[in-house]
Design a protein around this motif. Structure first.
Motif, PDB file in Angstrom:
ATOM      1  N   GLN A  22      28.675  22.806 -24.176  1.00 55.90           N
ATOM      2  CA  GLN A  22      28.365  23.690 -25.305  1.00 55.90           C
ATOM      3  C   GLN A  22      29.104  23.257 -26.567  1.00 55.90           C
ATOM      4  N   LEU A  23      30.326  22.814 -26.405  1.00 54.74           N
ATOM      5  CA  LEU A  23      31.114  22.392 -27.560  1.00 54.74           C
ATOM      6  C   LEU A  23      30.465  21.197 -28.243  1.00 54.74           C
ATOM      7  N   LEU A  24      30.104  20.193 -27.441  1.00 52.42           N
ATOM      8  CA  LEU A  24      29.491  18.999 -28.021  1.00 52.42           C
ATOM      9  C   LEU A  24      28.122  19.316 -28.605  1.00 52.42           C
ATOM     10  N   THR A  25      27.355  20.172 -27.904  1.00 49.60           N
ATOM     11  CA  THR A  25      26.036  20.561 -28.406  1.00 49.60           C
ATOM     12  C   THR A  25      26.143  21.249 -29.758  1.00 49.60           C
ATOM     13  N   GLN A  26      27.071  22.180 -29.870  1.00 51.94           N
ATOM     14  CA  GLN A  26      27.216  22.910 -31.123  1.00 51.94           C
ATOM     15  C   GLN A  26      27.658  21.983 -32.255  1.00 51.94           C
ATOM     16  N   LEU A  27      28.519  21.045 -31.944  1.00 48.71           N
ATOM     17  CA  LEU A  27      28.983  20.095 -32.947  1.00 48.71           C
ATOM     18  C   LEU A  27      27.826  19.252 -33.471  1.00 48.71           C
ATOM     19  N   LEU A  28      26.964  18.787 -32.554  1.00 48.40           N
ATOM     20  CA  LEU A  28      25.850  17.924 -32.950  1.00 48.40           C
ATOM     21  C   LEU A  28      24.739  18.715 -33.629  1.00 48.40           C
ATOM     22  N   GLN A  29      24.393  19.876 -33.089  1.00 42.52           N
ATOM     23  CA  GLN A  29      23.294  20.647 -33.656  1.00 42.52           C
ATOM     24  C   GLN A  29      23.665  21.317 -34.968  1.00 42.52           C
ATOM     25  N   GLY A  30      24.968  21.418 -35.239  1.00 39.27           N
ATOM     26  CA  GLY A  30      25.392  21.994 -36.510  1.00 39.27           C
ATOM     27  C   GLY A  30      25.204  21.076 -37.698  1.00 39.27           C
ATOM     28  N   GLY A  31      24.835  19.824 -37.442  1.00 40.11           N
ATOM     29  CA  GLY A  31      24.562  18.892 -38.531  1.00 40.11           C
ATOM     30  C   GLY A  31      25.765  18.108 -39.002  1.00 40.11           C
ATOM     31  N   TYR A  32      26.803  18.046 -38.171  1.00 38.88           N
ATOM     32  CA  TYR A  32      28.002  17.295 -38.557  1.00 38.88           C
ATOM     33  C   TYR A  32      27.644  15.835 -38.803  1.00 38.88           C
ATOM     34  N   ARG A  33      28.124  15.284 -39.915  1.00 40.56           N
ATOM     35  CA  ARG A  33      27.749  13.929 -40.318  1.00 40.56           C
ATOM     36  C   ARG A  33      28.813  12.878 -40.001  1.00 40.56           C
ATOM     37  N   GLY A  34      29.948  13.314 -39.468  1.00 40.85           N
ATOM     38  CA  GLY A  34      30.985  12.351 -39.121  1.00 40.85           C
ATOM     39  C   GLY A  34      30.753  11.746 -37.743  1.00 40.85           C
ATOM     40  N   ALA A  35      31.650  10.862 -37.367  1.00 32.73           N
ATOM     41  CA  ALA A  35      31.554  10.207 -36.062  1.00 32.73           C
ATOM     42  C   ALA A  35      32.004  11.167 -34.967  1.00 32.73           C
ATOM     43  N   VAL A  36      31.282  11.173 -33.842  1.00 29.41           N
ATOM     44  CA  VAL A  36      31.592  12.029 -32.703  1.00 29.41           C
ATOM     45  C   VAL A  36      31.787  11.148 -31.474  1.00 29.41           C
ATOM     46  N   HIS A  37      32.919  11.302 -30.803  1.00 34.29           N
ATOM     47  CA  HIS A  37      33.256  10.470 -29.646  1.00 34.29           C
ATOM     48  C   HIS A  37      33.521  11.361 -28.434  1.00 34.29           C
ATOM     49  N   PRO A  38      32.546  11.489 -27.511  1.00 34.15           N
ATOM     50  CA  PRO A  38      32.835  12.196 -26.261  1.00 34.15           C
ATOM     51  C   PRO A  38      33.856  11.415 -25.428  1.00 34.15           C
ATOM     52  N   VAL A  39      34.751  12.148 -24.770  1.00 29.32           N
ATOM     53  CA  VAL A  39      35.763  11.524 -23.917  1.00 29.32           C
ATOM     54  C   VAL A  39      35.773  12.232 -22.569  1.00 29.32           C
ATOM     55  N   ASN A  40      35.450  11.485 -21.517  1.00 30.97           N
ATOM     56  CA  ASN A  40      35.488  12.009 -20.151  1.00 30.97           C
ATOM     57  C   ASN A  40      35.261  10.842 -19.196  1.00 30.97           C
ATOM     58  N   PRO A  41      36.192  10.546 -18.291  1.00 32.64           N
ATOM     59  CA  PRO A  41      36.023   9.396 -17.397  1.00 32.64           C
ATOM     60  C   PRO A  41      34.866   9.552 -16.413  1.00 32.64           C
ATOM     61  N   ARG A  42      34.280  10.731 -16.311  1.00 34.80           N
ATOM     62  CA  ARG A  42      33.194  10.948 -15.356  1.00 34.80           C
ATOM     63  C   ARG A  42      31.841  10.451 -15.861  1.00 34.80           C
ATOM     64  N   TYR A  43      31.749  10.253 -17.176  1.00 40.19           N
ATOM     65  CA  TYR A  43      30.437   9.923 -17.739  1.00 40.19           C
ATOM     66  C   TYR A  43      30.510   8.660 -18.587  1.00 40.19           C
ATOM     67  N   ARG A  44      29.380   7.993 -18.642  1.00 37.84           N
ATOM     68  CA  ARG A  44      29.234   6.882 -19.589  1.00 37.84           C
ATOM     69  C   ARG A  44      28.496   7.316 -20.848  1.00 37.84           C
ATOM     70  N   GLU A  45      27.743   8.409 -20.716  1.00 37.82           N
ATOM     71  CA  GLU A  45      26.969   8.911 -21.856  1.00 37.82           C
ATOM     72  C   GLU A  45      26.862  10.418 -21.736  1.00 37.82           C
ATOM     73  N   VAL A  46      26.990  11.104 -22.866  1.00 35.50           N
ATOM     74  CA  VAL A  46      26.813  12.552 -22.918  1.00 35.50           C
ATOM     75  C   VAL A  46      25.982  12.889 -24.147  1.00 35.50           C
ATOM     76  N   LEU A  47      24.873  13.560 -23.924  1.00 35.72           N
ATOM     77  CA  LEU A  47      23.971  13.978 -25.013  1.00 35.72           C
ATOM     78  C   LEU A  47      23.607  12.803 -25.922  1.00 35.72           C
ATOM     79  N   GLY A  48      23.373  11.639 -25.293  1.00 35.37           N
ATOM     80  CA  GLY A  48      22.922  10.467 -26.031  1.00 35.37           C
ATOM     81  C   GLY A  48      24.013   9.681 -26.720  1.00 35.37           C
ATOM     82  N   LEU A  49      25.266  10.093 -26.555  1.00 31.33           N
ATOM     83  CA  LEU A  49      26.378   9.381 -27.186  1.00 31.33           C
ATOM     84  C   LEU A  49      27.188   8.649 -26.126  1.00 31.33           C
TER      85      LEU A  49
END
Length: 701
Positions: A22-49
């Protein structure tokens, strides 16, 4: 932190509904224009990033580390952010140890604070809900909040996450540029958020929901900046009944512990203090409309006699001044009102309903034209109208367009307000206040804001130094230095010394001498002048009347001897012989050092009523004569001063205000060495005022 150009979401998740998702979704859907870096060793990709196994492996500089991780992982992840040079972080978890640490060991919260402070990091939280910077489309929150929020002129700083969310969900059109859930304020406090909000060009109003203030000096500086820049501040301070136990050594301290410091702080900087979230919302809406109240009071027009009476009751209860209509205005109203309707303010203009629109339009024009109308409330239920363009809604829009005075629609019942009609009014720039009590209180804040801007307390507009370089007003530098030396001595001050201190700063006092025998007491009475008061001076007795240690109106040696025999037999030989004050109204003045905001000056109902009525006001020293008068005017016993003494003559208010000013200078000069000063009673009569009794409690070395 609040304007980060890049964000790393530590604990980002691909699992729908999870906090990290939800946190990452809200950040992306809110229209943030800066760089977003998901961090989690369980995944290689989250929500296309691309998702990175650790914060250290996130590419490029990271301005903000958002820690969507549980308590057990907080310390390691904040340390990683600090080691990587990340300047800011957001913590949502409670920062509580699963098992209390051993005695003497720091808690998780203390360890996190130390990591951040050592690295110079700003931290939002923990135990908060994050923040929204709608100017930058930066939504840092893992909880569901409304999408598509437009930017507006209100900034919010809240210690409550629920209040943070509730305001974001409002359906009345309040719009925000910045909304912060400050949480437990591990590092970054409400003072810093307030200062930042005041700096934003888009901010007209800052709304505060406060449990406490953790950086009092910085908070005062931020409030002073808001006052200087004309930014309105609206505050809901909770926990008002929590007394500060260490202050109860004196009456003034016991009373101040119940919120006196915040009262004084908000008064000094023109902060609108509200009592509920609905009042906060109404006040923010009214202040963002941007119109300043004109001289005079509130005029109100109703379509109901009962609701008119209800508003009158509330106006008296809330001390909202009502406009006093001129004879010319009354004549204009009488000419258009139906028979039987009095031309008064507030005005009930509804008769049979015939030609109601024309009658209301004419009455509104007459009320707005009156020179004593500072603002107008069109008070009605705002239920659904079949033709809003030509009925109440249209009348309100036309009225607002035809004047520069504030015009607001006051809906008497929030749940009856038609949302479409309210939206039409708001789109036309007409505030809609939802509730008679909260709306009327908001209008009161608007009028008070006008008065503050016209005459801000000059000295209280900036934080006073803890130890001034020299005394001002009543105390010369050598007098100040002498008393500072005396207060450094651990020997307690008796009543005679306390009165002498007040006199040195210009507070009028009765003549008083100490005595340790009957012969000494009789001789002192001859010098003081009969009749006299006899009071115990037994060590450790602070409130003499409580132990039966006061005898008044002793007219000669025989009465004095009888009184002395009683007091000395019960309480010891040491007494004070003091002159009797002329009749008048008993007030209490005081100084108390608040642990957060320093010395405060108290004005209250005096004598035995000081703690019974709890009728008191506090001010940040030093105060000027105008502030002293306005503080006196807000006492419930203030009308007594208009007919003081047996003669019924009014008290000399200038003299009383002068005593308050003098005591406030003493508070600045000596306040850091005092716990409290009580002046009770200060007797105010037609020929001036005089302090009859005084207590000084010095601060421990």
């Amino acid at each position: 932190m609040l304007e980060a150009r890049s964000v790393a979401v530590v604990g980002a998740s691909a699992r729908p509904g999870s906090f990290g998702n939800q946190l990452l979704t809200q950040l992306l859907q809110g229209g943030y224009r800066g760089a977003v870096h998901p961090v989690n060793p369980r995944y290689r990709e989250v929500l296309g990033l691309p998702c990175h196994p650790s914060l250290e492996e996130a590419p490029g500089p990271v301005d903000l580390a958002v820690l969507a991780v549980p308590n057990a992982a907080l310390e390691a992840q904040l340390a990683a952010a600090a080691a990587g040079g990340v300047p800011a972080a957001v913590i949502f978890a409670s920062c509580q140890d699963p098992v209390p640490p051993p005695a003497g060991e720091p808690s998780l919260a203390e360890r996190l604070r130390r990591i951040a402070l050592d690295a110079g990091m700003a931290v939002c939280g923990g135990n908060g809900m994050g923040f929204f910077n709608l100017n930058h489309s930066l939504r840092v929150c893992g909880y569901p909040e409304p999408a598509g929020l437009p930017c507006g002129p209100v900034a919010v700083v809240s210690h409550s996450g629920s209040v943070f969310s509730a305001l974001l969900h409002n359906d009345r059109g309040l719009r925000f540029n910045l909304v912060v859930s400050a949480g437990m304020e591990l590092v970054t406090t409400a003072a810093a958020y307030l200062d930042h909000a005041v700096e934003l060009p888009s901010t007209r109003v800052v709304a505060l929901f406060l449990e406490t203030v953790r950086e009092p000096a910085a908070f005062r500086v931020a409030l002073a900046k808001a006052a200087e820049r004309g930014v309105h501040v609206v505050a809901l301070k909770v926990g008002r009944g929590q007394a500060a136990g260490e202050l109860v050594a004196a009456h003034s301290g016991a009373l101040a512990g119940e919120d006196g410091a915040y009262q004084a702080l908000f008064d000094a900087y023109g902060v609108a203090r509200v009592r509920s979230l609905d009042e906060l919302a109404d006040t923010c809406e009214l202040l963002t409309a941007g119109r300043r109240a004109f001289p005079g009071g509130l005029a109100a027009i109703h379509d109901s006699g009962g609701e008119r009476a209800h508003l009158m009751d509330l106006a008296e209860e809330l001390a909202v001044p009502l406009a006093r209509l001129s004879e010319a205005t009354r004549a204009r109203l009488t000419a258009v009102l139906e028979p039987g309707l009095p031309a008064t303010n507030p005005l009930d203009a509804w008769g049979t309903g015939n030609d109601a629109d024309e009658i209301f339009a004419a009455c509104i024009r007459a009320l707005l034209d009156d020179p004593d109308t500072g603002a107008l409330a069109i008070a009605l239920d705002l239920t659904t109208e079949p033709t809003p363009e030509t009925s109440w809604t249209g009348l309100a829009i036309q009225a607002a367009a035809a004047t520069t005075k504030p015009v607001a629609v006051l809906g008497n019942l929030a749940s009856a307000v038609d949302r479409d009609d309210a939206a039409r009014l708001r789109a036309a720039g007409v505030p809609v206040l939802e509730g008679t009590a909260t709306g009327l209180a908001a209008l009161g804040h608007l009028l008070a804001r006008r008065d503050y801007l016209a005459h801000p307390p000059p000295a209280a507009a900036r934080p006073a130094p803890a130890a001034p370089a020299r005394a001002s007003g009543g105390g010369a530098a050598e007098v100040r230095d002498r008393w500072r030396t005396r207060l450094a001595n651990p020997r307690p001050l008796g009543e005679v010394e306390a009165l002498a201190m007040l006199a040195d700063w210009g507070v009028p006092v009765v003549a008083a001498e100490e005595a340790a025998s009957l012969d000494d007491a009789v001789a002192a009475a001859g010098r003081v002048g009969w009749p006299v008061a006899l009071k115990t001076a037994a060590p450790g007795v602070r409130h003499k009347s409580g132990v039966g240690g006061v005898r008044l109106g002793l007219a000669g040696p025989e009465q004095l001897a009888a009184a002395y025999a009683d007091l000395s037999g019960r309480l010891g030989p040491r007494v004070v012989v003091a002159g009797m004050a002329a009749g008048g109204v008993e007030l209490a003045l005081g100084v108390v050092r608040d642990p957060q905001f320093g010395p405060l000056v108290m004005v209250a109902a005096g004598g035995v009523l000081v703690e019974v009525l709890r009728d008191r006001r506090f001010a940040l020293p030093p105060v000027d004569a105008r502030t002293a008068r306005s503080t006196l005017d807000r006492l419930a016993v203030r009308p007594l001063l208009d007919g003081a003494g047996a003669s019924g003559a009014p008290a000399d208010l200038d003299a009383v205000a002068g005593a308050v000013v003098a005591l406030s200078v003493l508070a600045v000069d000596l306040g850091d060495l005092l716990v409290a000063v009580d002046v009770n009673p200060l007797v105010a009569g037609p020929d001036g005022c005089v302090a009859v009794d005084a207590l000084v409690v010095r601060a421990p070395a």
